[in-house]
Scaffold this motif. Sequence first.
Motif, short mmCIF file in Angstrom:
data_model
loop_
_atom_site.label_atom_id
_atom_site.label_comp_id
_atom_site.label_asym_id
_atom_site.label_seq_id
_atom_site.Cartn_x
_atom_site.Cartn_y
_atom_site.Cartn_z
N ASP A 1 0.82 -1.27 0.00
CA ASP A 1 -0.01 -0.02 0.01
C ASP A 1 0.64 1.10 -0.18
O ASP A 1 1.73 1.36 0.59
N LEU A 2 0.44 2.32 -0.66
CA LEU A 2 1.18 3.45 -0.71
C LEU A 2 0.33 4.40 0.19
O LEU A 2 -0.98 4.70 0.38
N THR A 3 0.87 5.29 1.15
CA THR A 3 0.43 6.09 2.03
C THR A 3 1.04 7.39 1.92
O THR A 3 2.46 7.49 1.47
N GLY A 4 0.66 8.33 2.59
CA GLY A 4 1.33 9.72 2.60
C GLY A 4 1.68 10.49 1.53
O GLY A 4 2.64 11.25 1.43
N LEU A 5 0.76 10.21 0.45
CA LEU A 5 1.07 11.16 -0.81
C LEU A 5 0.19 12.47 -0.73
O LEU A 5 -0.64 12.44 -0.21
N ASP A 6 1.07 13.48 -1.41
CA ASP A 6 0.25 14.57 -1.79
C ASP A 6 -0.34 14.52 -2.88
O ASP A 6 -0.40 13.69 -3.92
N LYS A 7 -1.09 15.52 -3.56
CA LYS A 7 -1.43 15.61 -4.91
C LYS A 7 -0.65 15.21 -5.90
O LYS A 7 -0.92 14.41 -6.98
N THR A 8 0.43 15.87 -5.95
CA THR A 8 1.58 15.74 -7.00
C THR A 8 2.31 14.32 -6.94
O THR A 8 2.28 13.63 -8.02
N THR A 9 2.30 13.61 -5.90
CA THR A 9 3.36 12.59 -5.70
C THR A 9 2.08 11.32 -6.09
O THR A 9 2.53 10.15 -6.54
N PHE A 10 0.78 11.68 -5.68
CA PHE A 10 -0.10 10.61 -6.12
C PHE A 10 -0.33 10.53 -7.52
O PHE A 10 -0.57 9.58 -8.10
N PHE A 11 -0.30 11.80 -8.28
CA PHE A 11 -0.44 11.66 -9.69
C PHE A 11 0.79 10.90 -10.17
O PHE A 11 0.71 10.13 -11.21
N ASN A 12 2.10 11.00 -10.01
CA ASN A 12 3.12 10.38 -10.25
C ASN A 12 3.09 9.02 -9.95
O ASN A 12 3.52 7.96 -10.68
N ALA A 13 2.43 8.60 -8.78
CA ALA A 13 2.06 7.19 -8.68
C ALA A 13 1.11 6.48 -9.39
O ALA A 13 1.29 5.28 -10.02
N ILE A 14 0.21 7.33 -10.13
CA ILE A 14 -1.04 6.70 -10.98
C ILE A 14 -0.25 6.65 -12.21
O ILE A 14 -0.30 5.47 -12.80
#
Length: 537
Positions: free
Chosen positions: A445-458
Amino acid sequence: MKRNLSFTFIIAAFCTLGCNKQLNTIPKDFISPVNYYQTEGQLNNALNGVYDPLGLESMYANGLLTYLSYGNDEGVWRASGQVTGPMVYNYDPSEANINNLWTAAYTGIGRANLLLDNIDKATAVATATRDVILAQALFLRAYYYFVLADNWGGVPLRLTAAQSAEDVDLPATPVADVYKQVVKDMETAEALLPTAEQWGPNSGGRVSKNTAAGILARVYLTMAGSPVNDKARYADALKWSKKVIDMGFNQLNADYSQVFINHCQDKYDVKESMWEVEFYGVKADAYNEVGYVGNRNGIASNNIDFPGYGYAFLYATSKLYKSYESRINATTKVEFSPDERRDWVVSPYTWNDATKTKTFLAVTATYDRFPGKWRRDLETNLPRNKNYSGVNFPLLRYSDVLLMFAEAENEINGPTVAALNALNQVRRRAYGKLKAGATNVTEADLTGLDKTTFFNAINAERMRELAFECLRNHDLKRWGLLQSTLKEFAADIKLNAPANRKFTAIIGDNIQDRHLFYPIPSREISLNKAIKQNQGW
């Protein structure tokens, strides 16, 4: 795969005959809109003709499977001498693969328009039955326009059947307006379509309510991105992806590899693989509905009988291979990936043609690997054909819906619990955490992401999950990242690839602004006096 639809569409021919008075009777066996579209069987035959272009070589049997969806940072053209063509961003408006895709899409549109124009003539057919046929034709017409808009931008928008062979002068409709028509037709169709559960367990080739909602999410995400950039459409993408989730029918197959094994073995799993282009047979039989899945986008081999001939036009990139997590076993000191997708998406072996056995590659051999999603040795429809296979190709999977939901939710509300849950469902399956007996299920599981790092994860997760499903270029374009990503990829190739693989940097060297859209085909320009060439061509 088993055919749900028999593509035996009778195309009406229109002609004018000079006759004397003795030859003025109307032939009873002449098929035209005047005396066709009367019965349920005739409507279904016409509908089969609307589905048919999906499986043409110019679409998902070959063109979109290879030439028109690569190269990029997940798959590059294998031939070092290939310096022209769409796969290396060096082509002109006369390129055959581009012309053929345009023609195939408009063929589907033309057939859909004929059916939609004439469906009300079938007055003896129950209204509910006609509505389901109409909905499929309407959705498919919209899907073909989506393919056109995604690849060309603004295109001629014809919503009724052409009245004559001279009826060809039609200007391009702006791309935003094409998309508006696409979603209008898809939403109308979605309201009339049966659910996947109502269609039944072997209905992966038919458009269902679930599929329509999932593709609507894809279209709205496209509209939210480049070049339309209508950010309000993220809310629509969220709505439609959430609708699929809330239906409660679709779910991930616990085993990632099984999704693609099913394609090879004539098995449907409509909960995961929501919509497929159906292929069947070995070309030497009566079906003649075959493609190149696993042949041109698979593992190289010169043996037809076993494991099955593989032209292997593509290399999986080192970037894709390295994007999956790598670990060293503490006891054996052997490298492995806890992400089960890596060694399925990117083959860990090549075939020894002399012994017909597998030769496993060293971990460091990251530039010599083939796509491995569809493996010809797993085919059950025998004898194998050298050039073709009956392996279905997925157009929409449930994991894609989850990732689209996560992306849209993040754009609107940030990396909420709901967004993280959708993303982590995909990751848990990838790490084997949906299998019976799995332990430590939140490990990936990924946790602790902000909007930008979440987009990069996507961005990264979509490449890992959906590689070789003809979506990477589409994603990079709508994110406005196609050119920059390929140039960064090429720079890395020049710096780190072995000498015999540096030729793959050609894609970054050649790509320009104009490659966001294909040129209008030369044939269309010559026939359609109302259309103008795309910018830069």
